[in-house]
Design an enzyme around this catalytic site. Structure first.
Site, short mmCIF file in Angstrom:
data_model
loop_
_atom_site.label_atom_id
_atom_site.label_comp_id
_atom_site.label_asym_id
_atom_site.label_seq_id
_atom_site.Cartn_x
_atom_site.Cartn_y
_atom_site.Cartn_z
N ASP A 40 0.71 -1.37 0.01
CA ASP A 40 0.10 0.03 -0.01
C ASP A 40 0.88 1.42 0.10
OD1 ASP A 40 1.16 -0.32 2.43
OD2 ASP A 40 -0.98 -0.15 3.35
N HIS B 106 25.04 3.49 -17.68
CA HIS B 106 23.77 3.76 -16.97
C HIS B 106 23.94 3.12 -15.50
CE1 HIS B 106 21.08 4.54 -20.58
NE2 HIS B 106 21.77 5.54 -20.35
N ASP C 157 27.22 11.63 -12.40
CA ASP C 157 26.00 12.19 -13.54
C ASP C 157 24.86 12.43 -12.82
OD1 ASP C 157 24.09 12.71 -15.47
OD2 ASP C 157 24.77 11.16 -16.76
N ASP D 190 21.08 18.49 -15.55
CA ASP D 190 21.56 17.38 -16.17
C ASP D 190 23.33 17.67 -16.09
OD1 ASP D 190 22.48 14.71 -16.95
OD2 ASP D 190 21.21 15.03 -18.87
N HIS E 139 27.95 7.11 -27.36
CA HIS E 139 26.70 7.78 -27.24
C HIS E 139 26.49 8.97 -27.79
CE1 HIS E 139 28.13 10.58 -23.88
NE2 HIS E 139 28.81 9.18 -23.31
N HIS F 72 21.16 15.97 -25.74
CA HIS F 72 19.61 15.69 -26.16
C HIS F 72 18.99 16.90 -25.44
CE1 HIS F 72 19.53 15.05 -21.62
NE2 HIS F 72 20.66 14.40 -21.89
N HIS G 104 15.18 13.89 -20.73
CA HIS G 104 15.43 13.72 -22.12
C HIS G 104 13.99 14.41 -22.71
CE1 HIS G 104 18.09 10.02 -21.50
NE2 HIS G 104 18.90 11.23 -21.27
N GLU H 138 27.59 16.75 -23.78
CA GLU H 138 28.07 15.53 -22.94
C GLU H 138 28.92 14.61 -23.54
OE1 GLU H 138 25.11 12.86 -21.49
OE2 GLU H 138 23.66 13.96 -22.34
N GLU I 5 29.35 17.00 -18.74
CA GLU I 5 28.02 17.20 -19.29
C GLU I 5 27.46 18.76 -18.74
OE1 GLU I 5 24.87 14.63 -18.19
OE2 GLU I 5 23.84 15.30 -19.64
N1 GLY Z 1 21.66 11.69 -17.26
C1 GLY Z 1 21.22 11.22 -18.26
C2 GLY Z 1 22.09 11.71 -19.40
O1 GLY Z 1 22.88 12.28 -19.38
O2 GLY Z 1 21.40 11.72 -20.63
MN MN Z 2 23.39 13.23 -17.46
MN MN Z 3 22.36 14.10 -20.48
#
Ligand code: GLY
Ligand code: MN
Ligand code: MN
Length: 436
Positions: A35, A238, A255, A266, A345, A349, A356, A379, A402
């Site tokens: 609950d 991640h 991060d 971020d 990557h 974004h 995001h 980043e 970043e």
């Molecule tokens: N922390 C998520 C990213 O950097 O996109």
């Molecule tokens: Mn990030």
């Molecule tokens: Mn990011």
């Protein structure tokens, strides 16, 4: 509560719709176990248009000659308010949040069927919540069932989120102010974590420093699960366990960003546990910092979303050759995408209500052009996993840097500038924190 930004956004959406009825529900509550619920957070689109924080609420917009915005929400309830807190109720909500009309949410299905009758279009985003899809289908069928009384159901369905995504991509003044503040708080949190870091501490202890700083400055939540990754963990993009004891000589990649009144920040910083970068750590770090500087320099109106990424990749590819991570030419490495072994990557974004954030990255076949008011992260990173064909000195080094950039007429403003990132500045901060 100043409802003017929300009223203005609803008016803009009504203008863009031109005609028809939009239905935008907020998020459901989610049970965590038995609950106990997860902390409640409104749906991002609903928040953008209302600022209304309670669950079980639906925004209905009626476009056309007499545009109206209508909120359906929970009624006041003395008993429930004793247990769970204040409810605005329809009357309170109308005044505080500036709606044209409000009704109890239990009346939604019947009233929505009336509102949809003889309208040319329904604006609803299908496919995000099966229960809502079914409910909307049932309401449409209730209107269709009245065809012999001369009522017509909407002939078209538009995805209202597609229109809202375009609006959310360019931030208004209210949003920029919140993003600036969220970024400043997050920068302070990174400074605090750098100051608290030392060999022998655990990743989660630094996470606690971040959370402390977010919350004491008013952020309601982290904008996403904080990553505190020491040593080889920095090469897990991640990583969120945050459980390891930090060893002397390791780099720590953090991060983390806070969410303030619905808006994200971020930031990533990578710094040495003992306050001094080793030679190989500094080599990779300065390469990533150079790549980030090139990416930031590429952000300006008229550049595309991919311009910063392309600028970063060029610098990283050259650096990977210089550091003997890769062989070949810059063009060849970019062409073959060999750099992706160490940088897999994208460089950024959109960022806003969602970390995001909403918004298409392409317009037709082309990458989107940047315009003032867009907010994106920058980043770049470099992550070196152990392998016989790369110099051992770089094994297990993972670096990401970043920042959050607001596109301006002149180029961009880095919202997260208060988090130090030059090696000398980070080492000075860490040295001074130890003296205090
Ligand atoms: N922390 C998520 C990213 O950097 O996109
Ligand atoms: Mn990030
Ligand atoms: Mn990011």
């Amino acid at each position: 509560m100043d409802n003017t930004p929300f009223v203005a956004r609803r008016r803009r959406l009504l203008e863009r719709m031109g005609a028809g009825v939009a239905v935008i529900p907020t998020a459901p509550e989610h049970i965590r176990n038995r609950d106990t619920h997860y902390p409640y957070r409104a749906d991002s689109y609903f928040h953008y248009l209302t600022g209304f924080p309670e669950p079980e609420a639906v925004l209905v917009l009626v476009a056309g000659d007499a545009p109206r915005s209508i909120l359906f929400c929970r009624e006041r309830d003395a008993e429930k308010e004793i247990w769970d807190g204040y409810r605005h109720g329809p009357e309170g909500a109308r005044e505080v949040f500036g709606f044209d009309a409000t009704h109890p949410v239990k009346d939604l299905d019947v009233r929505l069927a009336e509102l949809l009758a003889d309208q040319p279009a329904l604006w609803f985003s299908l496919g995000h919540d099966a229960a809502w899809d079914a409910r909307i289908a049932a309401t449409l069928n209730a209107v269709r069932a009245q065809s012999r009384s001369g009522k017509r159901a909407p002939a078209k369905i538009h995805d209202v989120r597609a229109t809202l995504d375009e609006m959310r991509l360019v931030k208004d003044g209210h949003e920029v102010a919140l993003l600036r503040r969220a970024a400043a708080i997050a920068a302070g949190a990174h400074r605090r974590a750098m100051g608290a870091a030392a060999p022998g501490r655990h990743e989660y202890e630094l996470e606690a420093e971040l959370l402390h700083e977010f919350r004491r400055h008013g952020c309601q939540y982290p904008a996403y699960p904080s990553i505190v990754a020491a040593g080889a963990n920095a090469c897990v993009l991640h990583y969120v366990d945050n459980a390891k004891r930090i060893a002397d000589g390791e780099l720590i990649l953090i991060d983390a960003g806070g969410e303030l009144d619905g808006y994200a920040s971020d930031i990533t910083r990578t710094f040495p546990a003992n306050g001094r970068y080793t030679g190989p750590q500094a080599d990779i770090y300065d390469l990533v910092l150079d790549a980030q500087s090139a990416a930031i320099a590429a952000i300006r109106p008229g550049a595309t979303f991919m311009s910063p990424h392309e600028a970063a990749v060029k610098v990283l590819a050259q650096g990977m050759i210089d550091l003997r991570l890769l062989e070949g030419s810059v063009d060849g490495i970019i062409e073959s995408e060999a750099y992706k072994r160490f940088y897999m990557h994208r460089t950024g974004h959109w960022m806003g209500i969602d970390v995001h954030d909403a918004g298409e990255y392409k317009a037709g076949e082309e990458w989107r052009e940047l315009v003032p008011g867009m907010v994106l992260t920058v980043e770049p990173g470099c992550y070196v996993r152990p392998s016989d064909d790369v110099p051992e000195a770089f094994w297990n080094i993972g670096v990401r840097i970043e920042d959050d950039a607001l596109v301006t007429a002149a180029g961009c403003e880095i919202l997260t500038i208060d988090a130090p990132k030059k090696i000398a500045d980070i080492e000075t901060l860490m040295r001074e924190a130890k003296r205090d």
